[in-house]
Structures are given as structure tokens and as C-alpha cells.
Design an enzyme around this catalytic site. Structure first.
Site, mmCIF file in Angstrom:
data_model
loop_
_atom_site.group_PDB
_atom_site.id
_atom_site.type_symbol
_atom_site.label_atom_id
_atom_site.label_comp_id
_atom_site.label_asym_id
_atom_site.label_seq_id
_atom_site.Cartn_x
_atom_site.Cartn_y
_atom_site.Cartn_z
ATOM 1 N N LEU A 28 0.840 -1.170 0.065
ATOM 2 C CA LEU A 28 0.099 -0.115 -0.027
ATOM 3 C C LEU A 28 0.872 1.215 0.096
ATOM 4 C CD1 LEU A 28 -2.637 -0.816 2.719
ATOM 5 C CD2 LEU A 28 -3.250 -0.719 0.507
ATOM 6 N N GLY A 34 9.595 2.038 6.851
ATOM 7 C CA GLY A 34 8.751 1.159 6.942
ATOM 8 C C GLY A 34 7.862 0.617 5.515
ATOM 9 N N VAL A 36 4.456 -0.848 4.193
ATOM 10 C CA VAL A 36 2.759 -1.071 4.224
ATOM 11 C C VAL A 36 2.151 -2.002 3.154
ATOM 12 C CG1 VAL A 36 0.717 0.038 5.034
ATOM 13 C CG2 VAL A 36 2.718 1.052 5.368
ATOM 14 N N LYS A 53 2.411 -3.492 8.824
ATOM 15 C CA LYS A 53 3.510 -2.528 8.471
ATOM 16 C C LYS A 53 4.833 -3.227 9.021
ATOM 17 C CE LYS A 53 3.941 2.225 8.856
ATOM 18 N NZ LYS A 53 3.715 3.620 9.587
ATOM 19 N N ASP A 171 2.779 14.390 12.584
ATOM 20 C CA ASP A 171 2.730 14.268 11.020
ATOM 21 C C ASP A 171 1.277 14.086 10.572
ATOM 22 O OD1 ASP A 171 3.824 13.701 8.684
ATOM 23 O OD2 ASP A 171 4.443 11.478 9.046
HETATM 24 P P1 ADP Z 1 4.111 5.277 6.157
HETATM 25 O O1 ADP Z 1 4.819 5.309 7.025
HETATM 26 O O2 ADP Z 1 4.540 4.579 4.949
HETATM 27 O O3 ADP Z 1 3.574 6.544 5.711
HETATM 28 P P2 ADP Z 1 1.226 4.882 6.927
HETATM 29 O O4 ADP Z 1 0.949 4.148 8.042
HETATM 30 O O5 ADP Z 1 0.973 6.257 6.624
HETATM 31 O O6 ADP Z 1 2.870 4.201 6.603
HETATM 32 O O7 ADP Z 1 0.644 3.938 5.750
HETATM 33 C C1 ADP Z 1 0.714 4.084 4.350
HETATM 34 C C2 ADP Z 1 -0.581 3.954 3.566
HETATM 35 O O8 ADP Z 1 -1.138 2.829 3.963
HETATM 36 C C3 ADP Z 1 -1.698 5.143 4.076
HETATM 37 O O9 ADP Z 1 -1.354 6.426 3.332
HETATM 38 C C4 ADP Z 1 -2.817 4.313 3.742
HETATM 39 O O10 ADP Z 1 -3.075 4.511 2.208
HETATM 40 C C5 ADP Z 1 -2.683 2.907 3.907
HETATM 41 N N1 ADP Z 1 -3.015 2.626 5.392
HETATM 42 C C6 ADP Z 1 -2.177 2.628 6.435
HETATM 43 N N2 ADP Z 1 -3.009 2.294 7.764
HETATM 44 C C7 ADP Z 1 -4.113 1.839 6.982
HETATM 45 C C8 ADP Z 1 -5.595 1.262 7.699
HETATM 46 N N3 ADP Z 1 -5.475 1.253 8.886
HETATM 47 N N4 ADP Z 1 -6.666 1.106 6.671
HETATM 48 C C9 ADP Z 1 -6.365 1.158 5.469
HETATM 49 N N5 ADP Z 1 -5.303 1.789 4.918
HETATM 50 C C10 ADP Z 1 -4.384 2.186 5.589
HETATM 51 MG MG MG Z 2 2.197 7.942 6.188
#
Ligand code: ADP
Ligand code: MG
Length: 353
Positions: A28, A34, A36, A53, A171
Site C-alpha cells: 500500500l 517501513g 505497508v 507494517k 505528522d
Molecule cells: P508510512 O509510514 O509509509 O507513511 P502509513 O501508516 O502512513 O505508513 O501507511 C501508508 C498507507 O497505507 C496510507 O497512506 C494508507 O493508504 C494505507 N493505510 C495505512 N493504515 C491503514 C488502515 N488502517 N486502513 C487502510 N489503509 C491504511
Molecule cells: Mg504515512
């Protein structure tokens, strides 16, 4: 004391799941430390859609950052559950369990809340209408004129819950705000930069991870110069007193970011990142006076119509959120906050909401 507290915190890691229950599907997103993924979790009642993650192997300090994000999720899930994506727990994949997609190490897991972040709404365009607000209104089951106010109300409620728990997200930006389809409301994700100012978790006084487009001009959530503060947050990790919180207002860090989100929601042109960066430069040139900056930007009335509606209540909310704290840089590079009266304020945020 610090190590005792850390051990106590680490003993509460949330629910542990088994590697065999997991199936990793597609990627994603990818941050600096990290990766995801979307996946499924096999439970006694069926397969749940989840988000996973993992820390990137061979990235310096990534492991510690993963552990911090873990602790912060456990705490936020208890202290501000409605504000953040539902945290499901963690998996420790051993070398013998590892596969090509499920690699060795720590994995964090959340409920799959939905497929849209506020950023994905903002990227929708159409020649004939504001596609972002039209789809937001449809998904929130609101008339279009209430879409921006509804998103901002939910974001402010989430931040208020976090701040009451002593958490500063650090953030806040459209990509870290997810639309939870089940509850039909926006929630915060990505606690990788979040600081727990009560316990001192993930807080180092002169260190910050931030997105410059959304970060307030003073850059820190607390002054970095005071030896007392360093002792309080860096070493001893004791609780932050309400007196210090009200004096330095660390929550203003997130309020500024929320102001930038409002600016992008209300002014379609500023959804383009280069335009937002140009506007931020202008805002700083105007001493963070949003009224003067908008005038200087000479945006067509159509672009600022939402902020100007109802006697400029949106504009006043924006001014309430975009309130920098004055800083003084010390000889040793430390930063001291100086209390001052900001001239840009006409209404307290709560009144505007
Ligand atoms: P990073 O550290 O890569 O920014 P994030 O935690 O922001 O990681 O997650 C990256 C992407 O994954 C988000 O922009 C979103 O699109 C998707 N994502 C993260 N958590 C969720 C969740 N609980 N449900 C659905 N999509 C999610
Ligand atoms: Mg993020």
C-alpha cells in the site's frame, strides 16, 4: 527509572498473533523506514482484511522506530481509541516462519479501515465541479457545503482526544488521515512520529521527523534549550506537568498541520503541493498573518469563497489553527519559545468550530 519504565511499557505490547494466521497481499505504501501492505488475518470466525507494517531491513534505527510506533499504537488504542485506526496487535516472525512476503522481524497490524485517505480525495479533479468535495460529501452523507466543516470537525475531535492523552501526532497531513468506511468518519494513521509527552516515549528534545509542508515554522513541539526539559523528557521520562503543557503548547504543532489541511480542503489550487509550498513561503513572509497572506496571494474570489462564507468563519478558524509560537535560537543551537500575543487571532478555535 528510565529502563524500568521502558520495560513496563514493553511488557504491554497488545495482542500477539501467529505468523500462520497471516497472508500478505499487496503493497500500500512505503515510508523511509517501513513498508505497508494489505493482507488477511485468519480468525476463528473467518478472514479479516488487515493492514500490515514492517520495518525495512538494513535501515539504521528502523527497528527502534518500529518499536516506538508499536508502543504508541498500544497507548493510543487505549487512550484515544476513536481518533486512530483500530490497532489489532503484532506478529514476531521468526527465521523459520519467514517466507518471501512475510519476512523475519516485527510486523504491526491494523484493521483495514478503508481504501481512501484524505489525500486520495484531494487528488480527484474534474473540469466541471470540485470532485474532492463532491465525493467527500457523498461518502460522509452530508450536503456538499458541509463537507469541509465535517472533515475539520472530525480531525479536530481526533486531535483533541490525542492531546488530552498527552500525545502529539507530529505528522498530520492528508495522506495520514484515513476514511474509516464502517464508521463513516476520518481517523488518524501513522503514529511513527507521534510523541507521548506524558511518558517521554518517542520524544527526543532536539530531534524531529517532519514533513516541511505541514510542519509549523518553529519546527519543534517543545523548546529544546532548557536543561530541565531535557531531563524531564530525554532522560528521566517523567510525566509532563499540565503547567508545562499550557506554557509551551506542544499541541500547537498539530494545530498548525490541521490548518494546512483546512487550507488545502478549502482552496482547490493549494491541493497542488508546489502551490502549497509557494503559499507557505508567502505566509512566512507575511509573518504568519493568514489574512495578509491570502490578500498577497491574489487568489480569485472563487478560490477563497469557502473561507469567506458566513462572515469569514472558516478564515477565522484557519487563523486560530495557524498560530506559530515565537522562538529564540540560543548560542548553542537550542531553541527557546517566547510567549507573545499573536496578532493574527480574532477568534479562539473552539468558538469557530
Ligand atoms: P508510512 O509510514 O509509509 O507513511 P502509513 O501508516 O502512513 O505508513 O501507511 C501508508 C498507507 O497505507 C496510507 O497512506 C494508507 O493508504 C494505507 N493505510 C495505512 N493504515 C491503514 C488502515 N488502517 N486502513 C487502510 N489503509 C491504511
Ligand atoms: Mg504515512
Amino acid at each position: 527509572l528510565a529502563s524500568l519504565q521502558t520495560r513496563a511499557q514493553m511488557s504491554n505490547k497488545g495482542k500477539k498473533h501467529r505468523a500462520e494466521q497471516l497472508n500478505v497481499l499487496r503493497e500500500l505504501g512505503q515510508g523511509s523506514y517501513g513498508q505497508v501492505f494489505e493482507g488477511t488475518l485468519q480468525t476463528s470466525t473467518g478472514k479479516d482484511r488487515v493492514v500490515l507494517k514492517r520495518v525495512k531491513p538494513r535501515v539504521e534505527a528502523a527497528e527502534v522506530m518500529g518499536q516506538m510506533e508499536h508502543l504508541l499504537n498500544v497507548y493510543a488504542a487505549k487512550a484515544a481509541p476513536q481518533a486512530v485506526a483500530h490497532f489489532l496487535g503484532y506478529i514476531e516472525v521468526t527465521p523459520t516462519q519467514a517466507t518471501k512476503s512475510l519476512t523475519e522481524g516485527l510486523w504491526l497490524m491494523w484493521r483495514f479501515e478503508g481504501s481512501q485517505t484524505l489525500w486520495s480525495y484531494m487528488r480527484r479533479t474534474s473540469l466541471f465541479r470540485d470532485e474532492c468535495l463532491v465525493t467527500l460529501a457523498a461518502d460522509l452523507c452530508m450536503p456538499e457545503p458541509l463537507a469541509v466543516a465535517t472533515v475539520m470537525r472530525q480531525l479536530c475531535e481526533n486531535l483533541s482526544a490525542m492531546h488530552t492523552a498527552g500525545l502529539v501526532h507530529r505528522d498530520v497531513k492528508p495522506a495520514n488521515i484515513i476514511f474509516a468506511e464502517q464508521e463513516k468518519r476520518f481517523k488518524l494513521i501513522d503514529l511513527g512520529a507521534c510523541a507521548d509527552l506524558r511518558a517521554g516515549t518517542n520524544y527526543v528534545p532536539d530531534e524531529g521527523i517532519m514533513d516541511p509542508s505541514y510542519c509549523p515554522p518553529e519546527q519543534y513541539c517543545l523548546p529544546t534549550d532548557s536543561p530541565d526539559l531535557a531531563r524531564q523528557f530525554g532522560v528521566v521520562r517523567s510525566a509532563m506537568s499540565p503547567m508545562l503543557w499550557s506554557r509551551y503548547k506542544p499541541d500547537r504543532f498539530d494545530s498548525w498541520s490541521a490548518g494546512m489541511v483546512l487550507l488545502q480542503l478549502a482552496v482547490p489550487k493549494l491541493r497542488q503541493m508546489q502551490s502549497l509550498r509557494d503559499f507557505t513561503k508567502l505566509l512566512k513572509r507575511e509573518d504568519c498573518d493568514i489574512y495578509a497572506a491570502l490578500k498577497a496571494a491574489r487568489l480569485p474570489a472563487k478560490h477563497t469563497a469557502l473561507l469567506d462564507a458566513d462572515n469569514g468563519v472558516g478564515l477565522d478558524l484557519l487563523a486560530g489553527l495557524l498560530r506559530p509560537r515565537s522562538v529564540e535560537v540560543m548560542d548553542d543551537g537550542g531553541v527557546r519559545f517566547v510567549n507573545h500575543k499573536s496578532k493574527a487571532i480574532r477568534l479562539p478555535v473552539s468558538a469557530a468550530l
